[in-house]
Scaffold this motif. Structure first.
Motif, short mmCIF file in Angstrom:
data_model
loop_
_atom_site.label_atom_id
_atom_site.label_comp_id
_atom_site.label_asym_id
_atom_site.label_seq_id
_atom_site.Cartn_x
_atom_site.Cartn_y
_atom_site.Cartn_z
N VAL A 119 0.60 -1.17 -0.30
CA VAL A 119 -0.15 -0.12 0.21
C VAL A 119 0.73 1.27 -0.33
N ALA A 120 2.21 1.33 -0.17
CA ALA A 120 3.19 2.12 0.09
C ALA A 120 4.37 1.38 -0.43
N ALA A 121 5.32 3.15 -0.42
CA ALA A 121 6.52 2.85 -1.02
C ALA A 121 8.02 3.42 -0.25
N TYR A 122 8.69 3.74 -0.10
CA TYR A 122 9.66 4.90 0.09
C TYR A 122 10.31 5.25 -0.93
N SER A 123 11.06 6.27 -0.71
CA SER A 123 11.96 7.07 -1.83
C SER A 123 12.84 7.24 -0.76
N ILE A 124 14.03 6.67 -0.15
CA ILE A 124 15.04 7.20 0.67
C ILE A 124 16.17 8.35 -0.22
N THR A 125 16.74 8.88 0.55
CA THR A 125 17.90 9.91 0.17
C THR A 125 18.40 10.31 1.78
N THR A 126 20.39 9.49 1.20
CA THR A 126 21.05 9.71 2.31
C THR A 126 22.15 11.21 2.49
N ILE A 127 21.91 11.62 3.76
CA ILE A 127 22.77 12.40 3.37
C ILE A 127 23.30 12.35 4.33
N ALA A 128 25.22 13.02 4.78
CA ALA A 128 26.39 13.47 5.06
C ALA A 128 26.77 14.72 5.72
N PRO A 129 26.22 14.41 6.56
CA PRO A 129 26.21 15.84 7.35
C PRO A 129 27.17 16.73 7.47
N GLY A 130 27.06 17.53 6.45
CA GLY A 130 28.54 18.64 7.00
C GLY A 130 28.18 19.66 7.79
N ARG A 131 27.13 20.40 8.07
CA ARG A 131 26.80 21.22 9.27
C ARG A 131 25.50 20.76 10.33
N VAL A 132 26.27 20.76 11.18
CA VAL A 132 24.98 20.39 12.47
C VAL A 132 24.84 20.81 13.15
N HIS A 133 23.52 21.50 13.77
CA HIS A 133 22.91 22.19 14.79
C HIS A 133 23.78 21.97 16.11
N PRO A 134 24.42 22.97 16.89
CA PRO A 134 24.76 21.93 18.52
C PRO A 134 23.62 21.39 18.95
N ALA A 135 23.00 21.49 19.15
CA ALA A 135 21.38 20.94 19.88
C ALA A 135 21.31 19.43 19.06
N LEU A 136 22.36 19.65 18.13
CA LEU A 136 21.85 17.89 17.23
C LEU A 136 23.27 16.84 17.05
N ALA A 137 24.17 18.02 17.44
CA ALA A 137 25.69 17.61 17.38
C ALA A 137 25.50 15.76 18.45
N ASP A 138 25.73 16.08 20.00
CA ASP A 138 26.32 15.12 20.10
C ASP A 138 24.95 13.38 20.28
N LEU A 139 23.66 14.03 19.45
CA LEU A 139 22.52 12.46 19.16
C LEU A 139 23.59 12.23 17.96
N LEU A 140 23.61 13.30 17.19
CA LEU A 140 24.55 12.67 15.55
C LEU A 140 25.87 12.33 15.58
N ASN A 141 26.63 12.76 16.64
CA ASN A 141 27.70 12.15 16.49
C ASN A 141 28.17 12.05 17.95
N PRO A 142 27.59 10.62 18.30
CA PRO A 142 28.17 10.37 20.39
C PRO A 142 29.54 9.46 20.49
N GLY A 143 30.71 9.53 19.18
CA GLY A 143 31.64 9.30 19.61
C GLY A 143 32.54 10.51 20.00
N ALA A 144 31.98 11.46 19.67
CA ALA A 144 32.47 13.06 18.98
C ALA A 144 33.19 13.39 20.31
#
Length: 100
Positions: free
Chosen positions: A75-100
């Motif tokens: 009943v549905a299908a996905y389209s997927i866009t993969t992103i390699a983040p170049g810039r990240v808002h500070p509020a998201l930095a820890d979430l997106l880069n937990p090992g950094a």
């Protein structure tokens, strides 16, 4: 990696209704495991929905989307866009880069 997942109905929204409960359980499972960061219906809802996912590679997110009950029931299908983040808002930095 981030993945933007666009879900598009291949049938009417009404025809997808029998699979909504299973689809919501699928969403909850992947939110709980941390793969899905955001999910929601599009506006208007008749188009489908969208998800922001992270923490897995492209082949894995393809396997995950293939398991959505909306997809397995045709009943549905996905389209997927993969992103390699170049810039990240500070509020998201820890979430997106937990090992950094």
């Amino acid at each position: 990696m981030l993945h933007l997942l666009s879900l598009h109905y291949t049938v009417s929204e009404h025809d997808a209704e029998p699979y909504v409960a299973a689809h919501v359980a699928y969403l909850e499972r992947h939110h709980h495991d941390g793969t899905f960061l955001v999910s929601g219906q599009t506006v208007p809802t008749s188009i489908g929905g969208a998800i922001v996912a992270h923490g897995v590679d492209r082949p894995t997110i393809e396997r995950i989307t293939a398991q959505d009950p909306f997809v397995t029931n045709g009943v549905a299908a996905y389209s997927i866009t993969t992103i390699a983040p170049g810039r990240v808002h500070p509020a998201l930095a820890d979430l997106l880069n937990p090992g950094a």
